[in-house]
Design a protein around this motif. Structure first.
Motif, mmCIF file in Angstrom:
data_model
loop_
_atom_site.group_PDB
_atom_site.id
_atom_site.type_symbol
_atom_site.label_atom_id
_atom_site.label_comp_id
_atom_site.label_asym_id
_atom_site.label_seq_id
_atom_site.Cartn_x
_atom_site.Cartn_y
_atom_site.Cartn_z
ATOM 1 N N CYS A 95 50.939 43.821 45.018
ATOM 2 C CA CYS A 95 50.439 42.725 45.477
ATOM 3 C C CYS A 95 51.651 42.091 46.267
ATOM 4 N N ASP A 146 49.194 38.226 41.805
ATOM 5 C CA ASP A 146 48.669 38.751 42.993
ATOM 6 C C ASP A 146 49.299 38.151 44.037
ATOM 7 N N CYS A 186 42.767 35.978 43.189
ATOM 8 C CA CYS A 186 43.246 37.084 43.608
ATOM 9 C C CYS A 186 44.348 36.772 44.797
#
Length: 699
Positions: A645, A154, A288
């Motif tokens: 991402c 990510d 994340c």
């Protein structure tokens, strides 16, 4: 590796939740969107509107204009933006030819504009540590995976190891870490989060019911993050993994020891049988997005940690309500790691969940240092953490809680940043004040009906305030201690009356204007009657962008003005808005997720959920000032089933890094729905994009 991947067009597959694939919803966030939102607070959707606040809004806007240049740092290309940043001249415009995505056609490839090239830098399973074996899909072991590049990738961060030799423009402008713009590094350290795993694509004939201990431990080793040394290929923007010693390379997994710091460290809420001190945690989960500090460390953020724990209904009764506020209910489900490590069983270890959901600081130049979970920044489903420097030299960090109807936050340090003092700066995130945001619109309630139609004043805008939740020594929430505010931050913000938002994800300060931007991904659970001016659509299927202007352009301010410059979706949809730009000339966009900026102040937006528009996820770019403000273009698209991402633009503006994760998410190892990037099993990867003639990204 080849400079491009084979193109393959695949049929559409079912979508779920906020527009992600069904598998993504299950594996990434534990089907959060299929459950009732955990926020049961009575916080209003419409803020009270009264003349005092409207007058204050006008005063704040005037102050912001009068203040002129923005002061502060913003994460840009792995470095901090200059404290002396001034608004750029002219009208910035992105001159690349934007990609056109035809609904229903979803190529299994990364696609970039004419004149640009791309290259995979590193993929799942590639060696990271010097003694790591080469990737062998059918010969995986936990020991090998702990030395190889992890699974889904990510957040991407970058810090240079050298400054190049004058290839860039200008003389530099005094970055917070002593580096200047205009240099072209040839070596650097890449940080990548490994958010979660998809065992159906990692192993043949996988089933949760029959998963072996080895498979679960491989998955645990594939979580966490990687530090990888990379080198520039030639004089352009291409990069590859460095060979040789690679002394900085590092793998962090779900079993790496972490230090807990800040006011909640040692609290009884963090103590367990295995760690009676409450100061050492094994692993980080579901990391994340993140950010880069002015002193050159990475902030990596634990998000959907709730899904790793089981048997919440067997936890002590006094813990169940708090666990439920963080999405933990029911019995045994999901990954069931409790079968190999009982700390994931809340009926036996209810405090273990409190040890996840934090912002983690990692020093990429010290592979022996324990990563630090910074409790002063609060505990929730962190998406990102990005800093600015305040007018008086302290550090402000902007934070979002990626949940339907949850909140946005800011931390302001008590101490001042000291350029070049690593020991001092390592303490900055442990003392200060944590705030939650309350936003109030300035339009009559009846004009905000959930349709997305602009109110009579022509803008979704208003005023806001940062509500102090606690300092490192004092709680400002009645009935809660400092440790309770930090461990149960959502509950503290409920009590403080923060504004319910539509899944606030990444936050990024603009290095040119100082304004701060938040990606609000979507919220299909918001009913029309729950719409308010900062969240003007109900349901909000496609998300929007929030712009915050701090009072006096000072990141340490406790008041701000805000507006919504972009309401995402199909430009043909009347509910969309692109800062007033001609919508016939902008691209489709849905579910904005991660953000970054280039040195002209153009906003770059990666997406997670464009399947709703029947197109692949992508990286878009849009000017945020001047006459082209709102002219959104598509710069890159990612393979079928993948989320875009990253993104990151290097400080010399020559490379854009993206991280396509979970390609072919709904497939299996036996029946893959993507074969990107090598034509066999799908492998999450980091990709470098550059202009073939050496032009800046966006040209």
């Amino acid at each position: 590796m080849p400079d491009s991947a084979p193109r393959r067009t695949l049929p559409l597959i079912g979508q779920a939740g906020g527009g992600r694939s069904r598998a993504t919803c299950r594996l990434r966030c534990g089907d959060a969107c299929f459950h009732e939102a955990p926020n049961k607070s009575a916080n209003p959707y419409f803020g009270d509107i009264f003349s005092g606040m409207v007058s204050r809004r006008n005063a704040l806007r005037a102050g912001a204009v009068g203040a002129g240049a923005a002061a502060g740092f913003a994460a840009l290309g792995g470095l901090a933006a200059p404290a002396s940043a001034k608004p750029g001249r002219g009208d910035p415009r992105l001159t690349f030819k934007g990609l056109k995505s035809t609904p229903g056609t979803r190529p299994d490839a990364v696609e970039v504009p004419w004149g640009y090239r791309h290259r995979v830098v590193i993929s799942w399973g590639d060696p990271v540590l010097p003694d790591a074996p080469e990737f062998d899909f059918d010969g995986q072991t936990p020991e090998a995976q702990a030395k190889q590049f992890g699974y889904n990738c990510d957040y991407v961060g970058f810090v240079p190891l050298d400054r190049g030799h004058g290839h860039g423009k200008g003389k530099g402008k005094g970055h917070g870490n002593g580096k200047g713009y205009g240099h072209r590094p040839r070596r650097g350290l890449l940080w990548v989060n490994h958010e979660y795993t998809n065992e159906n694509l990692m192993f043949r004939e996988f089933s949760n019911d029959t998963a072996t201990e080895e498979q679960m431990r491989i998955a645990m080793a594939a979580h966490g993050g990687s530090v990888v040394e990379i080198v520039r290929m030639g004089a352009g923007g291409a990069w590859k993994v460095a060979k040789g010693r690679r002394r900085f390379n590092r793998r962090i997994t779900a079993e790496t020891p972490f230090e807990v710091t800040g006011p909640a460290a040692g609290s009884e809420l963090l103590r367990t049988e295995a760690d009676p001190s409450g100061t050492e945690v094994l692993g980080m989960l579901n990391n994340c997005s993140g950010g880069t500090t002015p002193w050159g460390t990475f902030l990596t953020c634990e998000e959907n940690f709730h899904q790793y724990f089981v048997n919440a209904d067997g936890a002590p009764e006094e813990a169940r309500e708090k666990l439920a506020r963080y999405g933990m209910t029911g019995g045994e489900s999901g990954r069931r790691w409790n079968r190999v490590d009982e700390r994931f069983d809340l009926s036996k270890h209810p405090n273990e969940a409190n040890r996840f959901g934090w912002v983690v600081e990692v020093d990429p130049t010290d592979p022996s240092a324990k990563p630090r979970k910074r409790t002063m920044l609060g505990r929730f489903k962190h998406e990102g953490a990005n800093p600015r420097i305040t007018e008086d030299g302290r550090v402000a960090v902007y934070l979002g809680d990626d949940e339907r109807f949850d909140y946005i936050y800011k931390f302001v340090s008590a101490k001042r940043f000291k350029k070049g003092s690593a020991r001092h700066n390592a303490t900055l995130l442990d003392t200060g004040t944590l705030y939650a945001a309350r936003l109030t619109g300035n339009s009559p309630a009846e004009e905000i009906d959930g349709s997305g139609e602009l109110p009579s004043d022509g803008a979704f805008d208003g005023v806001g305030e940062w509500i102090a939740l606690c300092s490192d020594s004092e709680s400002y929430v009645e009935g809660m201690s400092v440790a309770e505010v930090l461990v149960y931050t959502r509950i503290a913000a409920d009590k403080a009356g923060a504004t319910k938002m539509d899944r606030p994800e990444d936050f990024e300060p603009n290095p040119v204007t100082g304004k701060v931007y938040c990606a609000l991904t979507n919220n299909s659970a918001r009913e029309p009657g729950q719409a308010d001016e900062p969240n003007p659509r109900g349901p909000n299927k496609h998300g929007h962008i929030l712009e915050i202007t701090e009072a006096g352009d000072d990141a340490g301010a406790t008041e701000f003005t805000w507006d919504v410059p972009i309401v995402c979706g199909d430009p043909d949809d009347p509910s969309t808005y692109f800062a007033g730009f001609d919508k016939s000339k902008v691209a489709r966009i849905s579910s904005p997720d991660n953000l970054t900026f280039d040195d002209k102040g153009n906003l770059w937006i990666s997406t997670d959920g464009q399947k709703k528009l029947e197109i692949n996820d992508a990286l878009h770019a849009v000017p945020m000032r001047g006459k082209y403000k709102g002219e959104l273009k598509t710069f890159a698209t990612v393979p079928v089933g993948a989320e875009c991402c990253g993104p990151l633009i290097t400080e010399d503006q020559k490379t854009a890094f993206i991280a396509p994760q979970h390609p072919g998410e709904d497939g299996t190892a036996e029946e893959p729905q993507s074969t990107w990037p090598n034509g066999d099993v799908p492998r999450p990867s980091v990709v470098a994009i550059w202009h073939g003639w050496g032009k800046d990204i966006g040209s």
